[in-house]
Enzyme design. Structure first.
Site, PDB file in Angstrom:
ATOM      1  N   ASP A   1     -12.797  45.966  -9.506  1.00 22.27           N
ATOM      2  CA  ASP A   1     -13.731  45.915 -10.627  1.00 22.27           C
ATOM      3  C   ASP A   1     -13.510  47.135 -11.526  1.00 22.27           C
ATOM      4  OD1 ASP A   1     -16.526  47.733  -9.546  1.00 22.27           O
ATOM      5  OD2 ASP A   1     -14.751  47.411  -8.327  1.00 22.27           O
TER       6      ASP A   1
ATOM      7  N   HIS B   1      -6.889  41.500  -4.903  1.00 25.73           N
ATOM      8  CA  HIS B   1      -8.048  41.273  -5.768  1.00 25.73           C
ATOM      9  C   HIS B   1      -8.156  42.400  -6.789  1.00 25.73           C
ATOM     10  CE1 HIS B   1     -12.066  39.725  -6.729  1.00 25.73           C
ATOM     11  NE2 HIS B   1     -12.415  40.992  -6.857  1.00 25.73           N
TER      12      HIS B   1
ATOM     13  N   GLU C   1      -8.568  43.482  -1.355  1.00 28.59           N
ATOM     14  CA  GLU C   1      -8.791  44.309  -2.539  1.00 28.59           C
ATOM     15  C   GLU C   1      -7.896  45.551  -2.466  1.00 28.59           C
ATOM     16  OE1 GLU C   1     -12.536  45.410  -5.426  1.00 28.59           O
ATOM     17  OE2 GLU C   1     -12.899  45.205  -3.286  1.00 28.59           O
TER      18      GLU C   1
END
Length: 866
Positions: A341, A673, A733
């Site tokens: 993110d 990710h 991730e």
């Protein structure tokens, strides 16, 4: 590190690839899509208003505009499709796109909360592509929406759809990972003089013959395997084999056992030179607030600056708090994006920047460490050629951000650090940082974040002193201010429920952060206040508390960072106290080395009950750092062997035959990710850059809500709970605090490769003689050139412990910047001929114990101590 984003919307789904071997034919249920061949026109299909849609040549074709930010900005769909919990369905369609894209295939509620039962990213090219997906519904959706989300691209395209079908009665496929050859090796290779081990998956009870063949197919070595029974981490029956006697450098080696052949590998001393550079470049790639330049990373990875306030960004230069948290705004620009993110977290940034700085600091303290590859002009950073080691330039980008997160003077919690800052809501995937439209928000301060700032800024102060005195002073002020604030507010804990738009990173025990911060402040300043905080801590001297048996160093367990600093960086501890600290390191390293020797896959990580944690690969790497430090301190070969076996595990010698580092090995992770390294979702975007390490097996992935893990990994053995899929944020991730220990270890391994088993050849010997008196000492130093070439001019560098300051000096020019001292020649002793020596000396003043330095570097290369 949580990439869940509209992950609740976008990835909270079952995902499966149909056609898996062993699936049985099942009677299909009735067709649930109306007008799937568009023979009756467009009804009841719908589309977003920005995308004109019509039937053309029997297909439904949509004009997708350029420059949309999210996949769901352009949708073609059909509503009111009944879905029954527990039923298995097959969804299929044919599609093409004039510009290749990844269609986000969704079966979900049509309204908030958009509960999703299928979410996949399916590549669609210029030729008609048939997509088939099988899923089992987790909930009843009486009026589900079947959607193809096709926005988020920079270029306009025409997307055409045909033959859409959804039927129940499908047989749920069983996911069986493709593990390739049962002969498992380090797919990058082995150092010539290091251990060379592998693992064979086999049901054979008796030993088997193994053969190493070189690139020409000739036999290079042979032997027999050792049966090990069932490996508890993978539930595989395995043998091990050892070919450590093979030291001939070369490429294209393979191991053959019982007709099975391993992936190819090399035997070379320079195996890890590229990994050192790539693992460090990861941080530049993920900088916030600056353009990422093609000339440093290549065209595929170049991008505009993110979060600088250029629309649609709200920017990071003037960020408000969450409602009710504060009434001021801060410039918190810069720093590194944490993970998949766009969030920036102090407790994740603190350990990450500390480990990068420690990678450099090791070159000042470890006998076998070399600084050349980290020096100015060597790494991919835009600040190169500024007189500062490139790795410190990179670390400063994060350090500046961490200091900006400090609560300003005059505010209620002045000196504390905000725990994190990120988008108000989760962003979608893919999403380039400069296209992120979300409002950024500061979250409440926490004691853990404040102590992360105190610790990392204290380390910053001593390392930057030789290069930028003003920045060094700024770091020390921030560190001491943060320490004082944390002592005043020792139990301000992050809210574990504060997980909207970014991970919560809650931590209900900050004793380890207090210990780490005290250790760094004491090492930098020598002040008795911090000495007493170290010595009085319940963690001090307790191996199990600072290096927990089932885990180790992590963002939530930072006490070990303080121990490693105290054990390696000269400080004001007495000799006995220093011995105790180093004993803590070697005790933990002995445990990890034993784990490595005992396990069938050789990794220095053995959690209780085989409970592989979130980011287990980073735990392996952090244990390797403890082993590497023990080797630096003692020279014990067993510690280095365990580090090398850990590298074997990460680079392919594991139950999945998977290299977890992008770009390294034949079967490498490359769909991790990440918001903008999202090739699996958008063919126009790149895969993660080389040197990006995946989180790894995670037993909690299924319970965490990771949809890919829930569908494909249910019932997995601990070390098999991993999948290289962009949707699996709990196993796949990438994060700054996982790549930081990789960078440290890659640097260590590259040094090990340069110098073989005993380190680089030494061409100098230093005799350091200290004669203490009441408030200082008189020191004489002799430097002898033991090499075969003259050294001219020469420069000897070392670290002074505690608060020592140089006074009267003779026979050399001296410079002291904080802890770092360098001696350079006068006109008459400029050249050190082979076999010659130079003598010089100085007085010091000190208010406490002042042990001798531990390591000396002549023109950047390590010397032996006489």
């Amino acid at each position: 590190m949580f990439g869940t984003s509209a992950a609740a919307l976008l990835f909270a789904a079952a995902l499966a690839v149909p056609g898996t071997a062993g699936a049985q034919e099942a009677a299909p249920g009735p067709e649930q899509i109306t007008n799937g061949d568009f023979a009756a026109g467009t009804a009841p299909w719908w589309w977003t208003a920005n995308a004109p849609t019509a039937v053309s040549d029997g297909r439904l074709c949509t004009e997708v505009p350029a420059g949309t930010a999210n996949a769901w900005d352009v949708i073609v769909g059909q509503n009111d499709v009944p879905i029954v919990a527990g039923e298995s369905y097959e969804l299929s369609y044919t599609a093409s796109s004039t510009v290749p894209l990844a269609a986000q295939t969704r079966v979900q509620e049509a309204v908030d909360p958009y509960t999703t039962v299928l979410a996949t990213a399916d590549p669609v090219g210029t030729d008609a592509t048939r997509v088939t997906r099988t899923f089992t519904a987790s909930v009843d959706l009486p009026a589900a929406s079947v959607q193809l989300q096709i926005g988020g691209g920079e270029r306009a395209t025409t997307f055409c759809l045909d033959d859409v079908s959804l039927r129940g009665g499908a047989e749920p496929p069983v996911y069986v990972p493709d593990t390739g050859s049962p002969v498992r090796v380090n797919q990058v290779g082995y150092l010539p003089h290091g251990p060379k081990s592998g693992t064979l998956v086999t049901d054979a009870d008796a030993p088997l013959t193994w053969t190493v063949k070189d690139g020409d197919g000739s036999t290079a070595a042979t032997g027999t395997t050792v049966p090990q029974g069932e490996d508890p981490s993978s539930h595989q029956r395995v043998h091990t084999f050892d070919f450590g006697g093979l030291t001939t450098a070369g490429d294209g080696y393979t191991v053959e056992v019982d007709g099975e052949v391993s992936e190819p590998f090399s035997i070379r001393g320079d195996l890890y030179d590229g990994l050192r550079s790539d693992a460090l470049a990861y941080f530049y790639h993920n900088r916030s607030g600056t353009p990422i330049e093609a000339e440093l990373v290549g065209e595929a990875y170049a991008r505009p600056a993110g979060h600088i306030g250029v629309a649609p960004n709200k920017g990071d230069t003037d960020v408000p708090c969450q409602p009710g948290v504060c009434d001021y705004r801060l410039d918190v620009s810069g720093g590194w994006y944490d993970a998949g993110d766009h969030g920036k977290y102090v407790v994740n940034g603190g350990i990450s920047v500390a480990q990068l700085m420690s990678t450099y600091e090791r070159t000042l303290t470890a006998p076998n460490a070399e600084s050349a590859e980290l020096a100015d002009g060597e790494l991919r950073v835009p600040e190169r050629d500024n007189g500062v080691p490139d790795i410190l330039d990179e670390a400063r980008w994060e350090m500046d951000f961490l200091i900006r997160m400090q609560v300003p003077a005059g505010e209620e919690l002045a000196g504390m650090a905000h725990h994190k800052m990120h988008d108000a809501e989760w962003t979608g995937l893919p999403m380039k940082p400069h296209l992120d439209p979300q409002q950024r928000e500061l979250h409440p301060p926490s004691t853990a974040a404040t102590l992360n700032l105190a610790a990392s800024a204290a380390q910053c102060a001593r390392l930057y002193a030789p290069f930028d005195a003003d920045f060094s002073d700024r770091c020390l002020r921030a560190a001491e201010t943060a320490w004082t604030a944390a002592k005043q507010h020792p139990d301000v804990l992050a809210d574990p429920n504060d997980g909207t738009g970014g991970g919560a990173y809650s931590d209900n025990d900050v004793s380890d952060e207090f210990y780490w911060a005290a250790a760094e402040l004491f090492t930098t300043t020598g002040k008795d206040t911090y000495r007493q905080a170290v010595l009085s801590s319940d963690l001090h001297g307790d191996t199990d508390k600072v290096f927990p048996a089932g885990g180790g160093i992590s963002w939530g367990s930072t006490g070990g960072l303080g121990v490693l600093t105290l054990a390696t960086v000269p400080n004001g501890l007495t000799s006995a106290q220093l011995g105790d600290v180093r004993s803590v390191v070697t005790t933990a390293a002995d445990r990890y080395a034993a784990q490595s020797r005992e396990q069938a896959y050789g990794l220095p990580y053995a959690p209780s009950g085989e409970d592989y944690v979130w980011g287990s690969n980073s735990q392996v790497l952090n244990n390797m750092i403890v082993l590497a430090t023990a080797h630096d301190l003692t020279g014990g070969a067993a510690y280095q062997d365990a580090v090398l076996r850990g590298a074997d595990y990460l680079l392919g010698r594991n139950p999945l035959n998977q290299s977890y580092v992008t770009g390294y090995g034949e079967r490498d992770s490359h769909n991790q990710h990440h918001r903008f390294w999202a090739h699996q979702n958008d063919p126009a975007l790149p895969n993660p850059a080389p040197g990006s390490v995946a989180g790894g097996p995670n037993l909690t992935a299924i319970a965490s809500g990771d949809p890919v893990a829930a569908e494909k990994l249910t019932g997995c053995a601990p070390a098999m709970c991993y999948i290289d899929d962009i949707g699996s944020w709990a196993t796949n991730e990438i994060t700054i605090n996982w790549n930081a220990p990789l960078a440290f270890i890659a640097s260590y391994l590259d040094d090990a490769g340069d110098g073989g088993r005993t380190g680089p050849a030494r061409a100098c010997e230093v005799t350091y003689s200290s004669h203490p008196w009441n408030s200082g000492s008189t020191v004489t130093v002799r430097v002898e050139n033991t090499g075969s070439e003259p050294v001219s001019p020469w420069s000897l560098t070392w670290l002074l412990p505690g608060e020592q300051r140089l006074s009267h000096t003779w026979s050399a020019e001296f410079d002291q910047s904080g802890r770092t001292v360098s001696a350079t020649p006068l006109a008459w002793n400029r050249t050190l001929a082979p076999g010659a020596a130079v003598d010089f000396g100085f007085n010091t003043s000190a208010s406490g114990p002042a042990p001798d330095p531990g390591a000396f570097k002549l023109n950047g290369r390590a010397c032996t101590s006489g």
